[in-house]
Design a protein around this motif. Structure first.
Motif, PDB file in Angstrom:
ATOM      1  N   SER A 134      -1.833  -0.653   9.025  1.00 56.80           N
ATOM      2  CA  SER A 134      -2.724   0.206   8.242  1.00 56.80           C
ATOM      3  C   SER A 134      -4.140  -0.370   8.182  1.00 56.80           C
ATOM      4  N   GLY A 135      -4.263  -1.702   8.268  1.00 54.35           N
ATOM      5  CA  GLY A 135      -5.591  -2.305   8.260  1.00 54.35           C
ATOM      6  C   GLY A 135      -6.437  -1.812   9.429  1.00 54.35           C
ATOM      7  N   GLY A 194      -1.025   6.348   3.207  1.00 51.29           N
ATOM      8  CA  GLY A 194      -2.297   5.663   3.408  1.00 51.29           C
ATOM      9  C   GLY A 194      -2.888   5.195   2.087  1.00 51.29           C
ATOM     10  N   LEU A 253      -6.096   1.142  10.990  1.00 53.37           N
ATOM     11  CA  LEU A 253      -6.486   2.527  10.698  1.00 53.37           C
ATOM     12  C   LEU A 253      -7.633   2.541   9.692  1.00 53.37           C
ATOM     13  N   ASN A 254      -7.542   1.659   8.714  1.00 51.85           N
ATOM     14  CA  ASN A 254      -8.592   1.554   7.697  1.00 51.85           C
ATOM     15  C   ASN A 254      -9.942   1.315   8.360  1.00 51.85           C
ATOM     16  N   ARG A 255      -9.971   0.374   9.285  1.00 47.27           N
ATOM     17  CA  ARG A 255     -11.235   0.018   9.901  1.00 47.27           C
ATOM     18  C   ARG A 255     -11.781   1.140  10.789  1.00 47.27           C
ATOM     19  N   ILE A 256     -10.878   1.902  11.400  1.00 45.84           N
ATOM     20  CA  ILE A 256     -11.342   3.033  12.203  1.00 45.84           C
ATOM     21  C   ILE A 256     -12.009   4.078  11.291  1.00 45.84           C
ATOM     22  N   ILE A 257     -11.360   4.356  10.155  1.00 42.84           N
ATOM     23  CA  ILE A 257     -11.927   5.297   9.175  1.00 42.84           C
ATOM     24  C   ILE A 257     -13.312   4.826   8.718  1.00 42.84           C
ATOM     25  N   ILE A 317     -15.954   5.357  11.309  1.00 41.37           N
ATOM     26  CA  ILE A 317     -16.422   6.743  11.380  1.00 41.37           C
ATOM     27  C   ILE A 317     -17.369   7.035  10.212  1.00 41.37           C
ATOM     28  N   GLN A 318     -16.981   6.569   9.011  1.00 39.48           N
ATOM     29  CA  GLN A 318     -17.848   6.768   7.840  1.00 39.48           C
ATOM     30  C   GLN A 318     -19.211   6.132   8.058  1.00 39.48           C
ATOM     31  N   MET A 321     -16.280  -4.494   4.844  1.00 40.54           N
ATOM     32  CA  MET A 321     -15.890  -4.248   6.229  1.00 40.54           C
ATOM     33  C   MET A 321     -17.047  -3.807   7.110  1.00 40.54           C
ATOM     34  N   LEU A 373     -16.026  -0.860   0.660  1.00 38.95           N
ATOM     35  CA  LEU A 373     -16.314  -0.596   2.073  1.00 38.95           C
ATOM     36  C   LEU A 373     -17.299  -1.621   2.635  1.00 38.95           C
TER      37      LEU A 373
END
Lengths: 178, 405
Positions: free
Chosen positions: A42-43, A130, A45-49, A52-53, A70, A67
């Motif tokens: 999940s970490g 998530g 996926l977190n970083r991909i999100i 994008i942000q 990261m 945020l």
């Protein structure tokens, strides 16, 4: 091994769960022995999100402490080992699925719901997952598997909470799966 | 010893190792059938307990190998990532995840493998997971206090129960084997499985695991003395050359420096501590340093720990214990409290004439003032008067950052 429902729809059968478990345990140990870190999903996926942000609203990242760690300033959220492990996991699943003839576009669901209902439930369930994974600071891989193996006290409490949450709701969702 | 932190040698190329581990991880999940949501969900209707079997077999396999290699001094347990315990956030998050599991049929890792093998439900689940992560990132500030509550640091089950690691390993193994046995019977009842068709080799496997656990128990885990021996060759010269001995002036300098957090551990007995101690010093018994208290383990990266005794003897002992546990940025107050008083005390007449400096507290105190004594917090002006060599160099934490960051 006498219930077809739990076998792959195409291709070779799955390995025996205990053998799969031993293999997974070896990978987990290898991760600890070589890197000192366990496994995680999940970490990544977190970083991909967050990446994008950061592309869309970089100013917002710089105002949110969670945020910021990261992706604040010059930090690239994708420059982290967990992202490479995630890419590897995708590749590994793809290779194994391909080698064993299980690569097939399909939707697995209980017999009493439609495919579209299944997609909707998968999205809703994923959202809970998530949200909960970040709340608990780790998913099944990063908390339960990795933390469980190194005997982290919190990870064991967490692990039983996951099972408790799922079993508590299983009765109400029986039509979804059976 | 295990090869990490290998990033130091490989640089960014080390990511290739994580990529390879990821490949193995994804492949094993796929081979175990974790890309099929209906198989995973069957866990919660007792029809197919693959989730339980794979998960707990993996945990006990890795656990046995980790503590076996640790007992054989091939792996340093202090250096590997142990998830810190935030008890209630972990439990609440776990319950939410359980709900997500039964609604959506995956967990994050398995949904990734499902989408890699072109399962559309896996794709929707992974998208949902990313949406949930996004919502969390946007809302966490509203309940920041709860999210950071019940923090116990790096605490493991042997510390929690006060039992030797070997015993806990054995107990966890028996618990898992007991659950497997129970799980097989549930599968027989609810999933119409024929247990006679199950491979007999699983009993051999259980036997091997129990043997390894017994070996771990008999070998025992490395003690603090063993751990000091591993690093003694590298660290002993630091003591001999007095590289880690802080002049009182440098203590003062860090005290007045906002960019560094000064943590003073006072190891003297309570009587001396109550008579006089340095400003903001914490009284701590040397026996409470191993295993290290959680508040020390979770200090921020800019923390400078200074061990203090009346002379240096206990402070050096404490320094060794903390170094053996890989606590970064630990120093010793040079000459201890005695040297401190010698440095800052202006009224020499207050020194007890019959006592020597190397004994405990030769200074005469009229009252037990603790840190209210003026010498406890000398003014910043002293910094100009004192000459000393700076010893503190902040190093980053050596412990790992963990899996889900």
């Amino acid at each position: 091994m006498n219930n077809k429902q739990f076998e792959p729809n195409t291709g070779k059968p799955y390995v025996h769960p205990y053998l799969g478990g031993v293999l997974l345990g070896l990978v987990l140990f290898l991760a600890f022995f070589l890197t000192g870190n366990g496994l995680g999903a999940s970490g990544g996926l977190n970083r991909i999100i967050v990446y994008i942000q950061d592309l869309i609203v970089p100013g917002h990242i710089d105002q949110t402490p969670y945020l910021l760690k990261m992706a604040g300033g010059e930090l690239n959220p994708l420059n982290h080992w967990i992202v490479f492990m995630l890419l590897g996991t995708i590749a590994g699943g793809l290779i194994s699925g391909w080698l064993h003839g299980r690569l097939k576009i399909e939707t697995n669901k209980g017999p009493r719901i439609s495919t579209k209902q299944r997609w909707l439930l998968a999205f809703i369930g994923g959202s809970f997952m998530g949200y909960g994974a970040r709340f608990a600071r780790g998913c099944t891989s990063g908390q339960a598997l990795s933390g469980g193996a190194v005997l982290s006290a919190g990870s064991w409490a967490f692990m039983f909470a996951v099972f408790a949450g799922a079993y508590a709701l299983a009765y109400f969702l029986r039509k979804t799966w059976n | 010893m295990a090869p990490f932190p290998f990033e130091q040698w490989l640089g960014p190329g080390s990511y290739i190792i994580y990529f390879i581990i990821g490949i193995l991880f994804g492949a094993v999940l796929e081979m175990s059938g974790f890309a099929k949501s209906t198989k995973l969900a069957a866990q919660f209707y007792f029809k197919d307990l693959t989730v339980l079997k794979v998960m707990f077999t993996a945990i006990i396999t890795a656990m046995l190998l980790i503590f076996l290699t640790s007992a054989l001094e091939l792996l340093d347990y202090d250096l590997i990532w142990v998830n810190p315990t935030y008890l209630w956030p972990g439990i609440v998050g776990g319950l939410i995840m359980g709900v997500g599991f039964i609604i959506g049929g995956f967990c994050p890792g398995t949904s990734i493998v499902a989408l890699a093998t072109l399962k559309i439900d896996g794709l929707f689940f992974a998208l949902g997971t990313m949406f949930g992560i996004f919502v969390f990132g946007e809302t966490v500030q509203r309940f920041q206090n709860f999210w950071n509550s019940s923090f116990y640091g790096r605490v493991n089950l042997p510390e929690l129960f006060g039992l030797p690691t070997g015993i806990v390993v054995l107990l966890v193994l028996f618990m898992a084997l007991f659950m497997f046995r129970g799980g097989e019977h549930l599968e027989r009842i609810y999933g119409n499985k024929n247990l006679k068709k199950e491979p007999k080799t699983r009993y051999i496997g259980a036997g091997i695991m129990i043997s390894i656990a017994v070996v771990i128990l008999l070998l025992g885990q490395p003690t603090i003395e063993d751990k000091w021996e591993w690093i003694a060759e590298e660290k002993q010269p630091l003591l001999q050359n007095r590289n880690v001995h802080l002049h009182p002036g440098e203590w003062l300098e860090i005290y007045y420096d906002d960019s560094r957090k000064l943590v003073t551990l006072d190891l003297r007995d309570e009587r001396d501590f109550n008579l006089f101690h340095l400003k903001d010093a914490r009284h701590i018994d040397i026996n409470d340093l191993a295993p290290v208290s959680s508040w020390i383990a979770k200090l921020p990266a800019n923390a400078v720990i200074v061990t203090v005794s009346n002379n240096e003897k206990n402070a050096v002992k404490a320094w060794k214990i903390l170094m053996a546990q890989k606590i970064p940025n630990v120093y010793i107050l040079a000459g201890g409290i005695n040297n401190w008083l010698r440095t800052f005390a202006e009224k020499r007449e207050k020194v007890h004439p019959n006592k020597k400096w190397d004994e405990a507290l030769p200074y005469e105190f009229d009252k037990a003032l603790g840190s209210r004594h003026p010498l406890s917090e000398p003014s910043e002006k002293w910094l100009e008067k004192l000459e000393y060599e700076q010893k503190v160099e902040l190093v980053k934490k050596v412990r790992r950052q963990g899996g889900c960051g």
